[in-house]
Design a protein around this motif. Structure first.
Motif, short mmCIF file in Angstrom:
data_model
loop_
_atom_site.label_atom_id
_atom_site.label_comp_id
_atom_site.label_asym_id
_atom_site.label_seq_id
_atom_site.Cartn_x
_atom_site.Cartn_y
_atom_site.Cartn_z
N GLY A 1 52.21 53.18 53.38
CA GLY A 1 53.00 52.14 54.02
C GLY A 1 53.91 51.43 53.03
N MET A 2 53.41 51.19 51.84
CA MET A 2 54.18 50.52 50.79
C MET A 2 55.39 51.36 50.40
N TYR A 3 55.21 52.67 50.27
CA TYR A 3 56.32 53.54 49.89
C TYR A 3 57.35 53.66 51.01
N VAL A 4 56.89 53.69 52.26
CA VAL A 4 57.83 53.71 53.38
C VAL A 4 58.68 52.44 53.37
N MET A 5 58.03 51.30 53.21
CA MET A 5 58.74 50.03 53.19
C MET A 5 59.75 49.99 52.05
N GLU A 6 59.32 50.36 50.86
CA GLU A 6 60.20 50.27 49.69
C GLU A 6 61.39 51.21 49.84
N GLU A 7 61.17 52.38 50.39
CA GLU A 7 62.27 53.33 50.57
C GLU A 7 63.28 52.81 51.59
N ILE A 8 62.79 52.23 52.68
CA ILE A 8 63.69 51.67 53.71
C ILE A 8 64.52 50.54 53.12
N LEU A 9 63.89 49.61 52.42
CA LEU A 9 64.61 48.44 51.91
C LEU A 9 65.57 48.83 50.78
N THR A 10 65.21 49.84 50.01
CA THR A 10 66.13 50.34 48.98
C THR A 10 67.35 50.99 49.62
N TYR A 11 67.12 51.76 50.67
CA TYR A 11 68.20 52.47 51.35
C TYR A 11 69.23 51.49 51.91
N TYR A 12 68.75 50.36 52.45
CA TYR A 12 69.66 49.38 53.06
C TYR A 12 70.02 48.23 52.11
N ASP A 13 69.64 48.35 50.85
CA ASP A 13 69.98 47.37 49.82
C ASP A 13 69.54 45.96 50.21
N THR A 14 68.34 45.87 50.75
CA THR A 14 67.77 44.58 51.17
C THR A 14 67.26 43.82 49.95
N LYS A 15 67.50 42.51 49.92
CA LYS A 15 67.12 41.69 48.76
C LYS A 15 65.91 40.80 49.02
N GLU A 16 65.69 40.43 50.28
CA GLU A 16 64.66 39.45 50.62
C GLU A 16 63.78 39.97 51.74
N ILE A 17 62.48 39.72 51.63
CA ILE A 17 61.52 40.16 52.65
C ILE A 17 60.82 38.93 53.22
N VAL A 18 60.72 38.87 54.53
CA VAL A 18 59.99 37.80 55.19
C VAL A 18 58.86 38.41 56.00
N SER A 19 57.64 38.01 55.72
CA SER A 19 56.48 38.47 56.47
C SER A 19 56.28 37.56 57.67
N VAL A 20 56.41 38.11 58.89
CA VAL A 20 56.31 37.29 60.10
C VAL A 20 54.95 37.45 60.75
N GLN A 21 54.52 36.41 61.41
CA GLN A 21 53.20 36.40 62.05
C GLN A 21 53.21 37.09 63.40
N ASN A 22 54.31 36.95 64.13
CA ASN A 22 54.38 37.53 65.47
C ASN A 22 54.87 38.97 65.41
N SER A 23 54.49 39.74 66.43
CA SER A 23 54.83 41.16 66.43
C SER A 23 54.97 41.66 67.86
N VAL A 24 54.74 42.96 68.05
CA VAL A 24 54.89 43.57 69.36
C VAL A 24 53.96 42.92 70.38
N ARG A 25 52.78 42.48 69.98
CA ARG A 25 51.84 41.88 70.92
C ARG A 25 52.40 40.60 71.51
N GLU A 26 52.89 39.73 70.63
CA GLU A 26 53.45 38.46 71.11
C GLU A 26 54.72 38.69 71.93
N GLY A 27 55.56 39.64 71.47
CA GLY A 27 56.77 39.94 72.21
C GLY A 27 56.48 40.51 73.59
N TYR A 28 55.47 41.38 73.66
CA TYR A 28 55.09 41.97 74.94
C TYR A 28 54.52 40.90 75.87
N LEU A 29 53.62 40.07 75.34
CA LEU A 29 53.00 39.03 76.18
C LEU A 29 54.05 38.04 76.67
#
Length: 303
Positions: free
Chosen positions: A264-292
């Motif tokens: 998972g760490m390598y997938v994330m790092e590869e994605i963010l490198t590809y899109y030249d992302t500088k900042e990461i925000v870890s959010v509490q809500n996800s598909v469960r909250e969006g679905y509900l």
């Protein structure tokens, strides 16, 4: 109170919420490490043993809910039941054994509900949301608070582990193969030029697990949810230098994900490198909250 059961490739999770004054508050969060992706055979079928694991987990949830009064329970599945060829058979068997009606989300629906969950955390107008699950990775690109592209990639931390990794933790050649697979899929995505992808929002269990590693390794305060991408790069570099020391870090911080956190760490790092992302925000809500949230709006509970 309302309940959501999320049948994922790695875990099955029950979350109970109270909706009050326009807010969802988690009252209970119960996780079952089912590892359903590990029960998919070479013909891409969920085996009878895997179906039984799902049934056993859901029946445990059913017993637990006998003592909790809910207004309604919503049960959905993601890549765990979506990315197999015997989806209908598996859903029918689980429903007959548990009594639960299960909605299998499409990849696009999962990405959309992920974004709706992120909206509850008030993100920036532009950005990228990444949800690395056990069996798929959802990417949501948004501009001016609107989704401009949503993509579900059939690669996740658990199925990458099964396909590419021969030991508990991947070796250099295996991480290189994971990177290559991710980049190959990213190259097929076409996006408008005016999206600001400098900030990424990571969602789900893999993101939370990597956040734990970052906090443990670099002393980031527990309450902090924003990280510079360079810390993720350093974490990947540390892994490359010593798998043994990194295993100790995982065992101290996220032992239940000892075999999936590195993919998972390598997938994330590869994605963010590809899109030249500088900042990461870890959010509490996800598909469960969006679905509900979406279901409650359809029921008229949320106006």
């Amino acid at each position: 109170m309302y309940g959501v059961v999320d049948i994922g490739s790695n875990t099955i999770r029950l979350v109970i919420y109270r909706y009050e004054d326009g807010k969802l508050t988690r009252m209970l969060n119960k996780k079952y490490t089912a590892g359903l992706a590990g029960y998919v055979n070479k013909d891409n079928e969920l085996t009878k043993a895997g179906i039984q694991v799902a049934i056993d987990s859901l029946n445990d949830i059913k017993l637990l809910l006998e003592s909790i009064r809910l207004e309604q329970l919503f049960v959905f599945a993601t890549a765990s039941l979506r990315n197999i060829i015997n989806t209908e058979e598996a859903v029918q068997a689980i429903t007959e054994a548990t009594g639960y009606s299960i909605r299998v989300l499409t990849g696009e629906e999962e990405a959309m509900f992920d974004y709706y969950g992120i909206l509850l955390d008030n993100p920036k107008p532009d950005g990228l949301a990444v949800d690395i699950g056990g069996g798929s990775t959802e990417l949501i690109f948004f501009h001016n608070h609107k989704i401009v592209h949503a993509q579900s990639l059939p690669i996740g931390s658990l199925n990458l582990y099964r396909e590419y990794i021969g030991d508990l933790l991947p070796r250099p050649g295996e991480t290189k193969a994971i990177r290559k697979e991710v980049r190959k899929r990213l190259k097929k995505i076409s996006l408008p030029d005016d999206i600001d992808l400098s900030t990424a929002y990571w969602v789900g269990g893999s993101g939370r697990a990597v956040s734990k590693l970052l906090r443990a390794k670099y002393g980031v305060p527990d309450e902090s949810r924003t990280y510079e991408k360079e810390y993720l790069d350093k974490l990947v570099e540390k892994y490359g230098k010593s798998r043994e020391k990194f295993a100790d870090l995982i065992l101290r911080s996220a032992p239940e994900r000892i075999h999936t956190v590195v993919p998972g760490m390598y997938v994330m790092e590869e994605i963010l490198t590809y899109y030249d992302t500088k900042e990461i925000v870890s959010v509490q809500n996800s598909v469960r909250e969006g679905y509900l949230w979406t279901q409650l709006k359809e029921l008229g509970v949320i106006i």
